[in-house]
Scaffold this motif. Structure first.
Motif, mmCIF file in Angstrom:
data_model
loop_
_atom_site.group_PDB
_atom_site.id
_atom_site.type_symbol
_atom_site.label_atom_id
_atom_site.label_comp_id
_atom_site.label_asym_id
_atom_site.label_seq_id
_atom_site.Cartn_x
_atom_site.Cartn_y
_atom_site.Cartn_z
ATOM 1 N N ARG A 148 0.797 -1.204 0.000
ATOM 2 C CA ARG A 148 0.000 0.000 0.000
ATOM 3 C C ARG A 148 0.843 1.274 0.000
ATOM 4 N N GLN B 204 2.654 -7.782 0.451
ATOM 5 C CA GLN B 204 2.539 -7.589 1.895
ATOM 6 C C GLN B 204 3.649 -8.394 2.548
ATOM 7 N N ARG B 205 4.461 -7.729 3.339
ATOM 8 C CA ARG B 205 5.543 -8.439 4.011
ATOM 9 C C ARG B 205 4.976 -9.263 5.162
ATOM 10 N N SER C 147 10.669 -7.064 -0.753
ATOM 11 C CA SER C 147 9.546 -6.539 -1.564
ATOM 12 C C SER C 147 10.061 -5.901 -2.846
#
Ligand SMILES: O=P(O)(O)OC[C@H]1O[C@H](OP(=O)(O)OP(=O)(O)O)[C@H](O)[C@@H]1O
Ligand SMILES: O=c1cc[nH]c(=O)[nH]1
Ligand SMILES: [Mg+2]
Length: 209
Positions: free
Chosen positions: A79, A103-104, A139
């Motif tokens: 996000r 999303q980690r 990421s």
């Protein structure tokens, strides 16, 4: 050098404000966009120009410079990357947007992909990947992997804050990529957060804590 730490006083001043304990969501959001704009200015410093002829104010032919058909796609990592997007698009308003969702996992620190919508002709474009935080690099590496798999050949990364561990890992996996950041911070803590860092950038931008 593939990492560029932008020491401009405006960048450093605004980043300092972002580090303040208890900063409001409103201020954090605004500063994220503003530093995003300033880093974009630096990251686009070498895009090629060409001469074109226009009619000047007196009606005579005049040679001016014009960006040479460089196509760019901005790639926000969901996000938190959305928190920089308006700031980046202010300088390159016609850029197409490729969105990547990761999303980690807070336990393993591994990135979990959940969304990918890249522009069609990505092989003709330079990708400008945006995310406030480059921590372990997981990421960012996963995003660059996706972009290269789709055919993208030129990639620049803009992050507000980077950890040395993440920078090393990213450049080891992708030595052709250039990273622009406002700060190369000290280290990662035991939970994979950047120190001194900004805390959880996504939560601060979206007000989820
Ligand atoms: O370098 P890494 O160790 O992979 O960590 C950095 C990533 O973690 C944060 O996102 P997060 O997973 O918290 O998602 P969010 O943006 O939805 O909050 C941040 O915005 C980066 O995307
Ligand atoms: O310091 C960090 C590391 C990962 N994600 C964040 O938002 N902050
Ligand atoms: Mg987060």
């Amino acid at each position: 050098m593939s990492i560029h730490v932008i020491k401009h006083p405006l960048v450093q001043h605004k980043l300092g404000l972002m580090r303040e304990h208890g900063i409001s969501t409103k201020s954090f959001r605004e500063l994220c966009q503003e530093v995003g704009t300033l880093l974009t200015y630096e990251a686009t410093k070498d895009i090629p120009l060409e001469d074109i002829t226009i009619k000047g104010w007196q009606g005579d032919d005049l040679t001016v410079q014009h960006i040479k058909g460089k196509k760019i796609t901005v790639v926000p990592i969901l996000r938190a990357g959305l928190g920089m997007m308006e700031g980046v698009m202010q300088l390159i308003p016609s850029a197409k947007v490729s969105v990547v969702g990761l999303q980690r996992n807070e336990e393993t620190l591994e990135p979990v992909p959940y969304f990918e919508k890249l522009v069609g002709n990505i092989e003709e474009r330079m990708s400008l990947v945006i995310d406030p935080m480059l921590a372990t690099g997981g990421s960012m590496i996963a995003t660059i992997d996706m972009l290269k798999k789709a055919g993208c050949k030129e990639i620049k990364v803009i992050v507000l804050v980077a950890a040395p561990e993440g920078v090393d890992k990213t450049l080891e996996a992708h030595p052709d990529v250039e990273i622009f950041t406002a700060s190369l911070d000290s280290h990662l803590n035991e939970k994979g957060y950047i120190v001194p860092g900004l805390g959880d950038a996504g939560d601060k931008i979206f007000g989820t804590v």
